[in-house]
Write a protein that holds these residues in place. Structure first.
Motif, PDB file in Angstrom:
ATOM      1  N   GLN A  72       6.919 -13.134   8.807  1.00  0.00           N
ATOM      2  CA  GLN A  72       7.052 -11.865   9.525  1.00  0.00           C
ATOM      3  C   GLN A  72       8.012 -12.124  10.683  1.00  0.00           C
ATOM      4  OE1 GLN A  72       5.210  -8.615   9.685  1.00  0.00           O
ATOM      5  NE2 GLN A  72       4.742  -8.887   7.527  1.00  0.00           N
ATOM      6  N   TYR A 102      -4.150  -3.638   7.779  1.00  0.00           N
ATOM      7  CA  TYR A 102      -3.314  -2.828   6.886  1.00  0.00           C
ATOM      8  C   TYR A 102      -4.179  -1.946   5.986  1.00  0.00           C
ATOM      9  CZ  TYR A 102       0.009  -1.647   3.189  1.00  0.00           C
ATOM     10  OH  TYR A 102       0.790  -0.976   2.276  1.00  0.00           O
ATOM     11  N   ASN A 126       1.012  -5.323   8.641  1.00  0.00           N
ATOM     12  CA  ASN A 126       0.844  -5.911   9.969  1.00  0.00           C
ATOM     13  C   ASN A 126      -0.174  -7.041   9.932  1.00  0.00           C
ATOM     14  OD1 ASN A 126      -1.257  -4.133   9.388  1.00  0.00           O
ATOM     15  ND2 ASN A 126      -0.762  -2.740  11.075  1.00  0.00           N
ATOM     16  N   ARG A 130       9.148  -7.229  12.561  1.00  0.00           N
ATOM     17  CA  ARG A 130       8.279  -6.646  13.585  1.00  0.00           C
ATOM     18  C   ARG A 130       9.017  -5.569  14.368  1.00  0.00           C
ATOM     19  NH1 ARG A 130       6.813 -12.163  14.055  1.00  0.00           N
ATOM     20  NH2 ARG A 130       8.095 -12.404  15.930  1.00  0.00           N
ATOM     21  N   ARG A 161       9.011  -2.380  12.340  1.00  0.00           N
ATOM     22  CA  ARG A 161       7.716  -1.708  12.411  1.00  0.00           C
ATOM     23  C   ARG A 161       7.544  -1.002  13.754  1.00  0.00           C
ATOM     24  NH1 ARG A 161       4.601  -5.878  11.445  1.00  0.00           N
ATOM     25  NH2 ARG A 161       4.837  -5.601   9.203  1.00  0.00           N
TER      26      ARG A 161
END
Length: 756
Positions: A437, A494, A489, A442, A445
């Protein structure tokens, strides 16, 4: 009647400690800056305790990685490979936790495992025969002095000597850990004397192993330990939590301690036993506010339950949290978008301090206007909770039959069908699910949540990340692929966001280990799945390759354990509701062409009761929940599950009863020691023991992984073995992941050539 906080979360209401740690590890800040941020957090948390009316602020609960590791450093119990020539310092602790030698070279990190039946991970102390303990690290004493300088009366919290030994592992020659107790007790006595010299009155010595069923040797060790430290010039509060210690009542009540703390949230029935045996000068601390959940305490009912003993003991009664608030989010005031109906049901760590004060108020001034307002709030909250029932879900659970829990054929039949369909090689390679990730992901998002990207833009960019992830795996030659979970996430949050009866927070973070924090969903009502949760992403990923791509789900038992679950119905009922929701998703994935589906259950063993005599009841419903989630598919569909940081010896029969076609597990840090259980039991299905530790930035060599696979093949037939990392790759960087997976694939191929 004092208020007693057993510990406070250290991460900060907005994860300030996490970000400060990671910045320091990346070399972007100095140790001075890290220490300053830590001091700011400690001082804020002490201030909150004092404002709530806590007379003695807790010290020793703060740690830069793990409080057990801090204690190991204090006791001079640091592995030689991490120690170096100089004194133990903060960087020493980070080397132990993250896998570094003083020279900067790789050195295996100390083993990390769950702290009793929680989702918090501690660093397992490594002790050798003839271990010599001594005070070697000053953090605990510095923080006591810091609190005193700010005008607070500190109450140090320290894992007790017997529990410390119990939680440790032996290295080198085989020996009895209890042989180290006399020398350890000398150092504990020195620590207590240091506390006394600093003006400490009470010390919270924690012996959570008292909730276990201990052998006579360990019971005798408890007696010996507290006889040895009774001459200390501080008062000892013997502290237990996570379960009843009633089975050790005679032992505990004879100990020469000034006070006793009981967890009445998990075991309210133990109160009369200990109250009747309490010494005339002893205090009794009652853990009545739940330190492991987020639901507002029914303080009016608590006050009513303990009213009689409060009148009897007066100032000898303390009102406390059940355990450390480490397991709770920090501050409900940081939540700005919660629905009012849900918000009124909640209390985070800061609010739990106020709940302690409310219990005391109701006990001391129950007829006051303030007390009447508290009682009215509790009544209104209970009435609102009663309206949350979903009768459709309740009826579906009642209609289940035994057939709903069984696959259509035995594993031997399914295995043959799956081998013909997938034609996988010997020692097939796969990964556990998540790929890095990155900051870019990130950032995507974050921009999407802020409305800076619309749904289409967000999806298109994540699809490109998924393409890159699939292409990377194809280039590496991995046999069974994953889509990488760039859209997710957290593996529980999630799903929580997509289920009815489940809520979520913005800042409800709790520490899992080190700088790793999770944001558990809130299971407040009956659970159902309104629509498919993962099918679109799985289908998209599968469209990019002819190789199988696993559908990735989190299992019902793990969602339950890693959520803050409602307390008004049984946990097995919640697990069944979750299992039905996951079952619907599994069937939809299969019908969409996804032939391999992984239902992760890393928290399966975590839910075990602390007493082995209570295990079977839990295992029965936990196994049934998993089977219910997986049993709706045809024989061709291969069901995987993943478990991490678990001792399997005592639960191997239950794990086999789950009947997953393939199980992947963490074994790298234990050097395949965990596979002894599978060897002795003759595990019937297929298994993928992790061949490298993803929690360390170290890149394993081909030779190292070959050696681990060979060790595994000595215990499990190669035809049953898969090759994989020990957990998901979410926390690692691509620069670490690609060479590690390349070496993993080459290790598998090398052994295929040898075994061909």
């Amino acid at each position: 009647m004092q208020l007693n906080c057993l510990g406070f979360p250290r991460i900060g209401r907005r994860r300030e400690l996490k970000f400060a740690l990671e910045k320091y590890w990346r070399g972007e800040s100095t140790q001075t800056q890290l220490l300053a941020q830590a001091a700011t957090l400690r001082q804020r948390h002490w201030q909150w305790q004092a404002e709530a009316g806590v007379e003695q602020v807790v010290v020793g609960d703060f740690a830069f990685y793990d409080q057990v590791l801090t204690l190991s450093a204090t006791l001079n119990a640091i592995p030689a490979r991490h120690r170096g020539d100089g004194p133990i310092d903060l960087d020493t602790l980070f080397r132990v936790a993250r896998g570094r030698a003083p020279t900067g070279q790789d050195a295996p990190a100390s083993e990390m495992t769950k702290y009793f039946n929680t989702n918090y991970h501690y660093l397992v102390p490594e002790l050798s025969a003839g271990q010599v303990f001594s005070i070697a690290y000053e953090q605990l004493f510095d923080e006591v002095a810091e609190a005193k300088a700010l005008g607070y009366q500190p109450k140090p919290a320290l894992l007790g000597p017997v529990s410390y030994l119990y939680l440790s592992k032996t290295v080198g020659q085989d020996f009895d850990k209890l042989s180290l107790l006399p020398n350890l007790l000398k150092t504990y006595t020195d620590i207590l004397e240091r506390f006394s010299a600093l003006g400490v009155t009470w010390v919270q010595l924690e012996e959570p192993i008292l909730a276990l069923e201990l052998t006579k040797e360990w019971q005798d060790a408890i007696t010996d330990a507290y006889e040895a430290v009774k001459t200390a010039k501080v008062k000892i509060l013997l502290t237990s939590y996570y379960g009843s210690i009633a089975h050790h009542q005679g032992l505990v009540s004879r100990l020469p301690v000034a006070g006793l703390h009981l967890d009445l949230v998990t075991a309210p029935e133990q109160l009369p036993l200990f109250a009747n045996a309490l010494g005339q000068d002893q205090i009794l601390s009652l853990g009545v506010v739940n330190g492991r959940n987020v639901w507002a305490a029914e303080v009016d009912e608590i006050a009513q339950r303990i009213g009689a003993i409060a009148r009897d003991l007066g100032s000898r009664l303390w009102i406390g949290t059940s355990c450390s608030l480490l397991h709770s989010p920090v501050d409900l005031d940081a939540e700005t978008k919660l629905a009012p109906a849900l918000r009124q049901q909640l209390a985070f760590a800061k609010q739990k301090l106020d709940e302690l004060a409310k219990v005391r108020l109701l006990l001391q001034d129950g007829d006051s206007k303030a007390a009447m307002e508290i009682i009215a709030q509790c009544t209104a909250r209970r009435e609102a909770k009663a309206l949350a029932a979903d009768n459709r879900v309740i009826a579906r659970v009642k209609a289940l039959t035994q057939n709903d829990y069984q696959r259509r054929s035995d594993f031997s039949v399914r295995q043959a069908v799956q081998q013909r369909k997938y034609r996988l090689p010997l020692l097939p390679t796969t990964t556990i699910g998540s790929f890095p990730q990155t900051p870019a992901i990130r950032g995507l998002r974050s921009r999407w949540r802020k409305g800076e990207l619309n749904d289409t833009q967000y999806t298109e960019q994540l699809q490109q990340v998924t393409r890159d992830t699939i292409n990377c795996q194809l280039k590496l030659g991995i046999d069974v692929l994953v889509h990488g979970e760039a859209e997710r996430n957290d593996m529980v949050e999630y799903f929580g966001e997509k289920l009815e009866g489940v809520g979520f927070t913005l800042q409800g973070w709790v520490q899992s280990y080190g700088s790793r924090c999770v944001k558990p969903p809130l299971i407040y009502g009956d659970v159902s799945r309104p629509k498919a949760m993962t099918v679109d992403w799985a289908v998209f990923a599968q469209s990019l390759t002819d190789k199988p791509v696993k559908g990735m789900l989190t299992g019902p038992v793990t969602i339950l354990h890693w959520s803050f679950a409602r307390e008004d119905i049984s946990r097995d009922t919640i697990a069944t509701q979750l299992a039905l929701a996951i079952r619907d998703e599994v069937v939809d994935l299969q019908n969409a062409g996804i032939g391999i589906i992984q239902i992760d259950e890393p928290a399966f063993r975590e839910g075990l009761p602390l007493k082995q005599s209570d295990w079977q009841a839990y295992l029965d419903w936990a196994v049934k929940a998993f089977k219910l989630s997986a049993a709706g598919v045809v024989d061709e569909t291969q069901i995987h599950t993943h478990m991490c940081y678990s001792e399997f010896n005592d639960t191997i029969a239950a794990i086999a009863a789950m009947d997953a076609d393939v199980i992947t597990i963490e074994t790298s840090r234990s050097r395949m020691e965990l596979l002894n259980a599978f060897e002795d039991f003759a595990y019937p299905n297929e298994i993928g023991p992790g061949v490298y530790d993803i929690h360390s930035p170290n890149i394993p060599t081909v030779a190292a992984m070959v050696q681990l696979i060979e060790k595994a093949a000595q215990k499990i037939p190669p035809r049953q073995l898969w090759v994989n990392p020990d957990c998901g790759l979410k926390t690692r960087t691509w620069a670490e992941v690609e060479p590690a997976l390349k070496n993993m694939v080459e290790a598998s191929r090398e052994l295929r050539r040898r075994l061909a």
